[in-house]
Design a protein around this motif. Structure first.
Motif, short mmCIF file in Angstrom:
data_model
loop_
_atom_site.label_atom_id
_atom_site.label_comp_id
_atom_site.label_asym_id
_atom_site.label_seq_id
_atom_site.Cartn_x
_atom_site.Cartn_y
_atom_site.Cartn_z
N GLU A 16 1.30 4.62 -4.32
CA GLU A 16 1.49 3.65 -5.41
C GLU A 16 2.11 2.36 -4.89
N LEU A 17 3.11 2.52 -4.01
CA LEU A 17 3.81 1.36 -3.44
C LEU A 17 2.83 0.49 -2.64
N VAL A 18 2.00 1.12 -1.84
CA VAL A 18 1.05 0.38 -0.99
C VAL A 18 -0.02 -0.29 -1.85
N LYS A 19 -0.48 0.42 -2.85
CA LYS A 19 -1.51 -0.14 -3.73
C LYS A 19 -1.01 -1.43 -4.38
N GLU A 20 0.23 -1.38 -4.86
CA GLU A 20 0.82 -2.58 -5.48
C GLU A 20 0.95 -3.71 -4.46
N ARG A 21 1.37 -3.37 -3.26
CA ARG A 21 1.58 -4.41 -2.23
C ARG A 21 0.25 -5.03 -1.82
N LEU A 22 -0.80 -4.21 -1.70
CA LEU A 22 -2.10 -4.74 -1.25
C LEU A 22 -2.78 -5.58 -2.33
N ALA A 23 -2.32 -5.45 -3.56
CA ALA A 23 -2.91 -6.24 -4.65
C ALA A 23 -2.39 -7.68 -4.64
N ARG A 24 -1.36 -7.95 -3.82
CA ARG A 24 -0.81 -9.32 -3.80
C ARG A 24 -1.75 -10.24 -3.04
N PRO A 25 -1.83 -11.53 -3.44
CA PRO A 25 -2.83 -12.45 -2.88
C PRO A 25 -2.79 -12.58 -1.36
N ASP A 26 -1.60 -12.49 -0.74
CA ASP A 26 -1.53 -12.71 0.71
C ASP A 26 -2.24 -11.62 1.51
N ALA A 27 -2.56 -10.49 0.84
CA ALA A 27 -3.23 -9.39 1.56
C ALA A 27 -4.74 -9.38 1.32
N ALA A 28 -5.23 -10.39 0.63
CA ALA A 28 -6.64 -10.36 0.23
C ALA A 28 -7.60 -10.37 1.42
N THR A 29 -7.28 -11.16 2.44
CA THR A 29 -8.24 -11.28 3.55
C THR A 29 -7.88 -10.41 4.76
N GLY A 30 -6.66 -9.93 4.79
CA GLY A 30 -6.31 -9.07 5.92
C GLY A 30 -4.84 -8.70 5.91
N TYR A 31 -4.50 -7.72 6.75
CA TYR A 31 -3.11 -7.24 6.83
C TYR A 31 -3.00 -6.25 7.99
N ILE A 32 -1.74 -5.95 8.31
CA ILE A 32 -1.47 -4.86 9.25
C ILE A 32 -0.68 -3.82 8.47
N LEU A 33 -1.23 -2.64 8.32
CA LEU A 33 -0.49 -1.55 7.69
C LEU A 33 0.30 -0.84 8.79
N ASP A 34 1.62 -0.96 8.73
CA ASP A 34 2.50 -0.45 9.78
C ASP A 34 3.24 0.77 9.21
N GLY A 35 2.80 1.98 9.62
CA GLY A 35 3.47 3.20 9.14
C GLY A 35 2.79 3.81 7.92
N PHE A 36 1.64 3.35 7.58
CA PHE A 36 0.85 3.92 6.48
C PHE A 36 -0.62 3.82 6.86
N PRO A 37 -1.44 4.86 6.64
CA PRO A 37 -1.08 6.17 6.11
C PRO A 37 -0.40 7.05 7.16
N ARG A 38 0.27 8.08 6.66
CA ARG A 38 0.98 9.00 7.54
C ARG A 38 0.57 10.44 7.28
N THR A 39 -0.30 10.66 6.32
CA THR A 39 -0.80 12.01 6.03
C THR A 39 -2.28 11.86 5.67
N ILE A 40 -3.01 12.99 5.75
CA ILE A 40 -4.44 12.95 5.38
C ILE A 40 -4.60 12.53 3.90
N PRO A 41 -3.82 13.11 2.95
CA PRO A 41 -3.98 12.65 1.56
C PRO A 41 -3.75 11.14 1.40
N GLN A 42 -2.79 10.58 2.13
CA GLN A 42 -2.57 9.11 2.04
C GLN A 42 -3.81 8.37 2.54
N ALA A 43 -4.41 8.85 3.64
CA ALA A 43 -5.60 8.19 4.19
C ALA A 43 -6.77 8.30 3.22
#
Ligand code: AP5
Length: 209
Positions: free
Chosen positions: A66-93
């Motif tokens: 939920e936390l990541v979903k909210e963060r990725l919805a912000r405009p600065d992540a629209a064209t790219g990002y580095i996910l550092d430490g996520f996902p960490r489990t198969i269900p997260q992936a």
């Protein structure tokens, strides 16, 4: 460019994510940093995460996704990002795959002995988040950040017992993601035992390919 940085604790994911973020002008999205901010602010999420993090266990998948979903919805992540430490489990992936399409997963490989050396000597700036190491990358003045003069501190989970547990948790719950992303043709390994400049050159070659 949508990237995941995968690898054991202390492999240098945060250090390299900061360099890549500046060079390519994409945000570093660290779930660890997001949880630490929540702890500092004393939010409901922070209260739930605090004890889990100190022990080196993982915060439940539902809260993390939920936390990541909210963060990725912000405009600065629209064209790219580095996910550092996520996902960490198969269900997260699996959850991430439902709402995002990734370019590459960069897998930092490092032996356990070096992980312990790196984490037990890590210091972080309370103000700007710059990462130091008492031997590998010392600040010019002990305890003071070179960039902003902020105070350097040791993370609560960088105590030896917690480091060992984080390594166990990584092996059980996160390492299966190596096979998961290899089978999807997304995985690129980099040797995390070299210096940050060499690692950056390898990452640049992957991104610019
Ligand atoms: P998180 O903050 O993500 O911690 P981590 O994965 O354990 O990774 P670290 O930040 O410890 O290491 P790093 O690879 O970034 O290394 P760094 O660059 O700092 O997570 C913390 C906690 O939050 C988890 O335990 C969990 O409870 C919770 N959490 C987070 N995400 C979650 C998720 N998705 N699901 C559930 N729970 C989650 O470098 C380390 C040291 O080495 C530094 O001192 C640095 O100066 C030095 N160094 C770095 N690179 C080099 C190099 N190349 N050569 C020499 N020294 C180097």
């Amino acid at each position: 460019m949508k990237l995941i940085f995968l690898g054991p604790p202390g492999a240098g994911k945060g250090t390299l994510a900061k360099i890549v973020s500046e060079e390519y002008n994409i945000p570093q999205i660290s779930t660890g940093d997001l949880f630490r901010s929540a702890v500092k602010e004393g939010t409901e999420l922070g209260i739930k995460a605090k004890r889990i993090m100190e022990k080196g266990e993982l915060v439940p998948d539902s809260l993390t996704v939920e936390l990541v979903k909210e963060r990725l919805a912000r405009p600065d992540a629209a064209t790219g990002y580095i996910l550092d430490g996520f996902p960490r489990t198969i269900p997260q992936a699996d959850s991430l795959a439902e709402f995002e399409r990734l370019d590459s997963v960069i897998n930092f490989t490092l032996d356990d002995g070096i992980v312990i050396q790196r984490l037990s000597g890590r210091r972080i700036c309370r103000s700007c988040g710059a990462i130091y190491h008492i031997i590998n990358l010392p600040a010019s003045r002990e305890g003071i950040c070179d960039r902003c003069q902020g105070e350097l501190y040791t993370r609560d989970d960088d105590q030896i017992e917690s480091i060992k547990n984080r390594l166990e948790v990584y092996k059980k719950q996160t390492e299966p993601l190596i096979k998961y992303y290899r089978e999807k043709g997304k995985l690129k390994n980099i040797d995390a035992s070299t210096d940050p400049e060499k690692m950056m050159a390898e990452i640049k070659a992957i991104i610019d390919r």
